[in-house]
Every structure is written in structure tokens, then in C-alpha cells.
Design an enzyme around this catalytic site. Structure first.
Site, PDB file in Angstrom:
ATOM      1  N   ARG A 110      -4.166   0.549  -2.231  1.00 59.19           N
ATOM      2  CA  ARG A 110      -3.554  -0.777  -2.161  1.00 59.19           C
ATOM      3  C   ARG A 110      -3.073  -1.230  -3.526  1.00 59.19           C
ATOM      4  NH1 ARG A 110      -7.894  -0.654   1.321  1.00 59.19           N
ATOM      5  NH2 ARG A 110      -7.321  -1.013   3.519  1.00 59.19           N
ATOM      6  N   HIS A 139       4.776   0.309   0.518  1.00 58.90           N
ATOM      7  CA  HIS A 139       5.303  -0.458   1.645  1.00 58.90           C
ATOM      8  C   HIS A 139       4.359  -1.591   2.023  1.00 58.90           C
ATOM      9  CE1 HIS A 139       2.609   2.534   3.470  1.00 58.90           C
ATOM     10  NE2 HIS A 139       2.405   1.648   4.445  1.00 58.90           N
ATOM     11  N   HIS A 183       0.097   5.882   0.580  1.00 56.67           N
ATOM     12  CA  HIS A 183      -0.839   6.909   1.023  1.00 56.67           C
ATOM     13  C   HIS A 183      -0.629   8.174   0.204  1.00 56.67           C
ATOM     14  CE1 HIS A 183      -1.519   4.145   4.264  1.00 56.67           C
ATOM     15  NE2 HIS A 183      -0.265   4.242   4.661  1.00 56.67           N
ATOM     16  N   GLN A 232       0.809  -1.214   0.000  1.00 60.01           N
ATOM     17  CA  GLN A 232       0.000   0.000   0.000  1.00 60.01           C
ATOM     18  C   GLN A 232       0.839   1.258   0.000  1.00 60.01           C
ATOM     19  OE1 GLN A 232      -1.445   0.834   4.399  1.00 60.01           O
ATOM     20  NE2 GLN A 232      -1.670  -1.376   3.957  1.00 60.01           N
ATOM     21  N   GLU A 259       3.231   8.181   8.285  1.00 60.46           N
ATOM     22  CA  GLU A 259       3.287   7.181   9.358  1.00 60.46           C
ATOM     23  C   GLU A 259       4.716   7.025   9.865  1.00 60.46           C
ATOM     24  OE1 GLU A 259      -0.108   4.143   7.494  1.00 60.46           O
ATOM     25  OE2 GLU A 259       1.958   3.478   7.782  1.00 60.46           O
TER      26      GLU A 259
END
Length: 408
Positions: free
Chosen positions: A283, A264, A99, A97, A134
Site C-alpha cells: 500500500r 492503482h 502487487h 496499492q 488482477e
């Protein structure tokens, strides 16, 4: 300040022992526990343990946003807590996935709204207008794929595992600049017709088996990862994509920072994960969930990610080790009390006057704020409102506390 009861999330890739052992709960659990959430996410907020019973942190923020968040945080992020803290425990690989950036998220959210796709729809890509940087810090050995490796290194890996089968793709990768070659090859694989994948993936797995049997060592981790992913997701393009990503093993205390566009997949282990409070995920495979290939290709950053990008810099400030990231929504550090500081109250460095979440990962400490005190043992967390800081610590044994605040 109040103790914080986290919300347990059960996903198939989780562990029946890791989170339970971390919190001191009975183990093994009836269902795999994948994540323990400490935050005010509307989908599963944590709860404050008060003298009058439990109260949702989300409700507490709504009732007194000024006292809980502080004027500065409200001015930047409104009446919402901009970060989410998790304990993540993976016994099986998560999906491949990435972001979006803030600009991509705003555009995508608006576009899907105009198309009339419900926010809760399984084929919806953008559930809010936020990016989702993240940081994951390992609590034990942690395995992951993160960021595209330099093209030349991927060529070496492909030639080592399956030179005959992958030769056409090696030429595709080697004939361009790193980013262009990686984009071309990743796009070729992720759009490959299923009958072709059903022939190509098993051939690569056979090559990985032969490589491991040969006794060579250079790409052992990569070969084993390909085999593990291929066994769990036969015929999945994500198995091939793993050949293009950095294979990373984190020791306890080491971290991965994942900015927008970083492809990642977490493979195995337990760690503390802190992120912007967003649900936007694109994804690319290794999952039965919705995969939108064109949208994923639109947000991916194909520039090779070296260690400087993947691993955040750490800076020590007395008893505090700070993980440096550019994310405005969160700042992450670890407070350590040991040696000559044991048995004495010490002041935690003051970052700013916003709210804090403390999570004890080792030992036990009494935490003092302006209006109250709590005892934090391993696996326990506390919420410190903006109007209740700064804090002091008193520990009788070596203790480590993760501290998450809003970014400066």
C-alpha cells in the site's frame, strides 16, 4: 456442477445496496458489503449447495482434487484453485496499492519469514509466494486510478491545478525521462515529512477548487478526484500521488488489467474482479493500514501505462467474449445468449478440461454439464468441476454469464 454460495466481505468502503441489489437480497444492508467471494480462498471459501447440504469448496478440493481440478491444473498449480472471483462494490475509494511479481513475492516472503514476522501480522507485506495479477470488468460505471500517465500529461495537470505551489515539482518531473521523473517525484511526495504534507495538500485542494470554479473542462475528473481524496484522507501523500495516475472511467463491460508493479486505486462502482489467489498487497496511501514505503518503491513499475496496457484486448468466439490477459492463473470471458439463440441449447466453447466458475450478471439460463444441470439467475454462481464439463446453455431471455477458468 453445483450452485455456489459466495462469501460476503464487509469493509468500510463497501456499499449497503450494490451487492444486495445484484443478488436480490434485502437492501439496504446493515453493514457496507464490499466484496462477494466465489472461490476456495482459505480466509473465506464459497460453499457448494449439494443434495446433502452445503460443503466448503475448499473441502471439496481437498477431498477430490483430481475430479474437481483435473490433472492438468494439478500439474501446474498443485491441489489449489489458482484464481479467486469477486463481485466488488465500492462506495468509497480503496487504498492506493500495487502487487509484486512472482520473483519479488518469493524473495519478500522468504525474507519476512527469516525475520520472524508472523504471516497474520498487520505489518507483514508478503503472506504467500505468489504474484497477484488482477482483471476488473465493470458491471456499471466504474471509476479508478490505474498506472502512471505520461509525465508530460501530468505536468499539464499540475500546471492547471496549482502552478505556483507545484512549480518545484513540475521541474523535478520534467527534467528527467518519464520513468525516472515519475520515480523521483513519487518518491519525493511519499517520503515527504508530515508538516510539509499538511501545507502542500491543502494548497493543491485550493487549486482544484479554483480550477473547477473557472469552468475549465479538460481536467474536471482529476480535480474532483483530488478533492474527494483530500476530504477523506487529509494530509495523505496519496492525494498528491493521484495527480500522476491515469484517471479512468469504465463503461459496463470494459475492463482494467493490473499486472505486477501497477499502482492503482479503485474509486467507485461495481464490477467483477478476478485475480490470482494471493494476499500480497503493497500500500502507498489512502488507508489507515500498514504502508511500507521502501518495499512499495521496490516493486513499482514507473513506466507510463497507456490504454494498451491498462485495458485488455477482447476477442469474440461465437457467443463468448474473451478478455485477453497474460495471467496463467485465470482466463475470463462472458457468454452471451440472445437473439436467435434464445430458446435453444447452445454449446459453450471448450477452452480446456479444467474447472469453471460461472456467474450470471444478467437474465437467467439453465446450464447443463455432464452429470447435472442448474438454473442460474442474476447474482447466482455455479461451480463446474473439471470432470463435469463441457457445458451447454439454454436461456429464454437475454442472458450474460461471466466464465472464469484457469489460464491456458
Amino acid at each position: 456442477m453445483h450452485l455456489l454460495r459466495g462469501a460476503v466481505r464487509t469493509y468500510a468502503w463497501g456499499s449497503r445496496t450494490a451487492i444486495a441489489d445484484f443478488t436480490g437480497a434485502p437492501s439496504p444492508t446493515a453493514h457496507p458489503e464490499a466484496e462477494l467471494w466465489f472461490g476456495a480462498h482459505p480466509g473465506d471459501p464459497a460453499h457448494l449447495c449439494t443434495d446433502d447440504g452445503e460443503q466448503s469448496l475448499l473441502e471439496a478440493l481437498r477431498a477430490d482434487p483430481e475430479g474437481e481440478l483435473g490433472a492438468a491444473v494439478r500439474g501446474r498449480f498443485g491441489d489449489t484453485l489458482p484464481f479467486l472471483v469477486k463481485v466488488l462494490a465500492a462506495d468509497e475509494p480503496l487504498s492506493l496499492q500495487a502487487h509484486p511479481s512472482t520473483e519479488q513475492a518469493v524473495e519478500g516472503f522468504t525474507r519476512e519469514d527469516r525475520m520472524g514476522i508472523p504471516v497474520s501480522a498487520p505489518d507483514r507485506n508478503y503472506r504467500d509466494r505468489s504474484h497477484k495479477p488482477e482483471l476488473l470488468v465493470a458491471l456499471g460505471p466504474f471509476e479508478a486510478l490505474a498506472g502512471f500517465r505520461p509525465a508530460a500529461r501530468s505536468v499539464e495537470l499540475m500546471c492547471a491545478l496549482a502552478p505556483d505551489v507545484l512549480e518545484p515539482f513540475v521541474h523535478l518531473l520534467a527534467g528527467e525521462s518519464d520513468a525516472d521523473g515519475l520515480r523521483a517525484l513519487f518518491t519525493t511526495w511519499i517520503t515527504c515529512p508530515q508538516p510539509d504534507l499538511d501545507r502542500l495538500v491543502p494548497a493543491v485542494l485550493d487549486g482544484a477548487i479554483s480550477y473547477l470554479r473557472s469552468g475549465q473542462q479538460e481536467f474536471t475528473s482529476e480535480a474532483r478526484t483530488v478533492l474527494e481524496l483530500g476530504e477523506r484522507y487529509p494530509g495523505d501523500a496519496g492525494v498528491l500521488a493521484s495527480l500522476l495516475l491515469n484517471r479512468i472511467t469504465l463503461a459496463p463491460g470494459e475492463g482494467i488489467y493490473l499486472p505486477a508493479g501497477n499502482l492503482h486505486a479503485y474509486l467507485q462502482g461495481i464490477g467483477v474482479e478476478v485475480m490470482a489467489n494471493s494476499d500480497n498487497v503493497l500500500r502507498g496511501g489512502l488507508t489507515p493500514k500498514h504502508v511500507d514505503v521502501p518495499e512499495l518503491l521496490r516493486v513499482l513499475d514507473f513506466s507510463p501505462a497507456n490504454d494498451v496496457v491498462v485495458h485488455p484486448e477482447t476477442v469474440r468466439d461465437g457467443a463468448e467474449l474473451v478478455y485477453q490477459t497474460p495471467a496463467p492463473e485465470f482466463a475470463v470471458s462472458v457468454l452471451t445468449v440472445d437473439g436467435e439463440h434464445l430458446g435453444h441449447e447452445i454449446d459453450a466453447p471448450t477452452r480446456h478440461d479444467g474447472p469453471q466458475i460461472l456467474l450470471c450478471t444478467e437474465g437467467s439460463a439453465t446450464v447443463y454439464a455432464k452429470q447435472s444441470a442448474v438454473v442460474l439467475e442474476r447474482g447466482a454462481a455455479a461451480w463446474i468441476a473439471a470432470d463435469d464439463g463441457p457445458i451447454r446453455l439454454d436461456a429464454q431471455q437475454p442472458t450474460r454469464l461471466f466464465r472464469v477458468t484457469v489460464g491456458i
